[in-house]
Scaffold this motif. Sequence first.
Motif, mmCIF file in Angstrom:
data_model
loop_
_atom_site.group_PDB
_atom_site.id
_atom_site.type_symbol
_atom_site.label_atom_id
_atom_site.label_comp_id
_atom_site.label_asym_id
_atom_site.label_seq_id
_atom_site.Cartn_x
_atom_site.Cartn_y
_atom_site.Cartn_z
ATOM 1 N N LYS A 160 0.817 -1.229 0.000
ATOM 2 C CA LYS A 160 0.000 0.000 0.000
ATOM 3 C C LYS A 160 0.841 1.267 0.000
ATOM 4 C CE LYS A 160 -3.631 -2.431 2.395
ATOM 5 N NZ LYS A 160 -4.331 -2.647 3.631
ATOM 6 N N GLY A 161 1.943 1.254 -0.734
ATOM 7 C CA GLY A 161 2.773 2.446 -0.893
ATOM 8 C C GLY A 161 3.760 2.709 0.222
ATOM 9 N N LYS A 162 3.823 1.852 1.220
ATOM 10 C CA LYS A 162 4.754 2.040 2.335
ATOM 11 C C LYS A 162 5.937 1.096 2.171
ATOM 12 C CE LYS A 162 1.113 3.326 5.502
ATOM 13 N NZ LYS A 162 0.380 2.944 6.710
ATOM 14 N N PRO A 163 7.136 1.567 2.508
ATOM 15 C CA PRO A 163 8.296 0.680 2.402
ATOM 16 C C PRO A 163 8.236 -0.424 3.459
ATOM 17 C CG PRO A 163 8.916 2.769 3.378
ATOM 18 C CD PRO A 163 7.488 2.906 2.960
ATOM 19 N N LEU A 164 8.846 -1.544 3.157
ATOM 20 C CA LEU A 164 8.887 -2.653 4.106
ATOM 21 C C LEU A 164 9.938 -2.376 5.173
ATOM 22 C CD1 LEU A 164 8.667 -5.646 1.633
ATOM 23 C CD2 LEU A 164 6.840 -4.696 3.028
ATOM 24 N N LEU A 165 9.631 -2.687 6.411
ATOM 25 C CA LEU A 165 10.551 -2.427 7.511
ATOM 26 C C LEU A 165 11.636 -3.487 7.637
ATOM 27 C CD1 LEU A 165 7.976 -1.311 10.224
ATOM 28 C CD2 LEU A 165 9.429 0.140 8.800
ATOM 29 N N ASN A 166 11.460 -4.602 6.963
ATOM 30 C CA ASN A 166 12.411 -5.694 7.143
ATOM 31 C C ASN A 166 13.182 -6.030 5.871
ATOM 32 O OD1 ASN A 166 10.269 -6.709 5.762
ATOM 33 N ND2 ASN A 166 10.097 -8.586 6.937
ATOM 34 N N LYS A 167 13.406 -5.060 5.006
ATOM 35 C CA LYS A 167 14.155 -5.293 3.767
ATOM 36 C C LYS A 167 15.186 -4.191 3.549
ATOM 37 C CE LYS A 167 11.692 -8.797 2.243
ATOM 38 N NZ LYS A 167 11.856 -9.828 3.213
ATOM 39 N N ILE A 168 16.346 -4.600 3.054
ATOM 40 C CA ILE A 168 17.384 -3.676 2.586
ATOM 41 C C ILE A 168 17.711 -4.123 1.171
ATOM 42 C CG2 ILE A 168 19.745 -2.851 2.908
ATOM 43 C CD1 ILE A 168 19.433 -3.413 5.891
ATOM 44 N N TYR A 169 17.744 -3.195 0.227
ATOM 45 C CA TYR A 169 17.842 -3.546 -1.184
ATOM 46 C C TYR A 169 19.207 -3.247 -1.802
ATOM 47 C CZ TYR A 169 12.811 -3.672 -0.609
ATOM 48 O OH TYR A 169 11.557 -3.969 -0.166
ATOM 49 N N SER A 170 20.026 -2.428 -1.164
ATOM 50 C CA SER A 170 21.254 -1.956 -1.791
ATOM 51 C C SER A 170 22.475 -2.280 -0.929
ATOM 52 C CB SER A 170 21.119 -0.444 -2.002
ATOM 53 O OG SER A 170 22.327 0.212 -1.955
ATOM 54 N N PHE A 171 23.597 -2.610 -1.601
ATOM 55 C CA PHE A 171 24.859 -2.840 -0.891
ATOM 56 C C PHE A 171 25.271 -1.602 -0.106
ATOM 57 C CE2 PHE A 171 25.546 -6.135 -4.174
ATOM 58 C CZ PHE A 171 25.894 -7.190 -3.360
ATOM 59 N N ARG A 172 25.161 -0.448 -0.726
ATOM 60 C CA ARG A 172 25.592 0.795 -0.085
ATOM 61 C C ARG A 172 24.742 1.098 1.148
ATOM 62 N NH1 ARG A 172 29.370 3.499 1.728
ATOM 63 N NH2 ARG A 172 29.107 5.723 1.709
ATOM 64 N N THR A 173 23.448 0.893 1.041
ATOM 65 C CA THR A 173 22.576 1.113 2.190
ATOM 66 C C THR A 173 22.955 0.180 3.328
ATOM 67 O OG1 THR A 173 20.769 1.785 0.743
ATOM 68 C CG2 THR A 173 20.170 1.127 2.977
ATOM 69 N N LEU A 174 23.223 -1.068 3.010
ATOM 70 C CA LEU A 174 23.630 -2.021 4.037
ATOM 71 C C LEU A 174 24.924 -1.578 4.706
ATOM 72 C CD1 LEU A 174 23.179 -4.713 5.499
ATOM 73 C CD2 LEU A 174 24.440 -5.812 3.646
ATOM 74 N N GLU A 175 25.902 -1.159 3.928
ATOM 75 C CA GLU A 175 27.176 -0.687 4.492
ATOM 76 C C GLU A 175 26.979 0.494 5.425
ATOM 77 O OE1 GLU A 175 30.630 -1.683 1.201
ATOM 78 O OE2 GLU A 175 29.730 0.299 1.235
ATOM 79 N N VAL A 176 26.210 1.469 4.975
ATOM 80 C CA VAL A 176 26.004 2.679 5.771
ATOM 81 C C VAL A 176 25.222 2.347 7.039
ATOM 82 C CG1 VAL A 176 24.886 4.938 5.798
ATOM 83 C CG2 VAL A 176 26.212 4.235 3.813
ATOM 84 N N TYR A 177 24.181 1.537 6.923
ATOM 85 C CA TYR A 177 23.384 1.173 8.094
ATOM 86 C C TYR A 177 24.222 0.393 9.102
ATOM 87 C CZ TYR A 177 18.875 2.722 6.212
ATOM 88 O OH TYR A 177 17.827 3.473 5.751
ATOM 89 N N GLN A 178 25.102 -0.480 8.626
ATOM 90 C CA GLN A 178 25.973 -1.214 9.541
ATOM 91 C C GLN A 178 26.909 -0.253 10.271
ATOM 92 O OE1 GLN A 178 27.797 -4.107 6.955
ATOM 93 N NE2 GLN A 178 26.342 -5.691 7.528
ATOM 94 N N ALA A 179 27.447 0.714 9.552
ATOM 95 C CA ALA A 179 28.354 1.676 10.171
ATOM 96 C C ALA A 179 27.639 2.508 11.223
ATOM 97 C CB ALA A 179 28.965 2.575 9.096
ATOM 98 N N VAL A 180 26.440 2.974 10.925
ATOM 99 C CA VAL A 180 25.669 3.778 11.878
ATOM 100 C C VAL A 180 25.311 2.950 13.102
ATOM 101 C CG1 VAL A 180 23.464 4.958 12.229
ATOM 102 C CG2 VAL A 180 24.775 5.387 10.160
ATOM 103 N N CYS A 181 24.866 1.728 12.887
ATOM 104 C CA CYS A 181 24.497 0.863 14.012
ATOM 105 C C CYS A 181 25.717 0.517 14.865
ATOM 106 C CB CYS A 181 23.804 -0.402 13.504
ATOM 107 S SG CYS A 181 22.158 -0.077 12.857
#
Length: 146
Positions: free
Chosen positions: A51-72
């Motif tokens: 319904k137009g909302k992003p999924l809370l349990n998915k990561i789609y990009s390598f770069r996003t995963l890298e950045v999120y890991q660094a922030v966490c």
Amino acid sequence: MRDVRNSAKVKEYSKGPKGKAFRRMIENMFRILRQMFEPGRSKHADKLSNKGKPLLNKIYSFRTLEVYQAVCCSFLIWAFVQHGCTRINEARELVPAYLEMRIEEGLSAWTLHLDASAIAKLYQCSYTEFGVILPKRQRGNIIKNI
């Protein structure tokens, strides 16, 4: 598949305290985020089916995963050093304090939203659930570092 745990940015951020408890907490964070990672999956199709909302349990990009890991990693290092948290679930209640500290540091609205989104992804919730009002992102406030 590319091993994002060995990227330079993640190595830089995961240099934290020594010890089994901290290492176990970081490994759990890596495991949680890697389980959400689905390269090649269509984010657009997922949004349409939700319904137009992003999924809370998915990561789609390598770069996003890298950045999120660094922030966490940064957040968990702070929680371990400042408050002695040894489990990811213990650190959840410290998220508002961490975000408030980052706001007081004078970081940009984009950085603050990225931090909140990355930590929210770790806990599979929306960043609005943390109860912290983040500054609005405005084009006029962009400062370019040259």
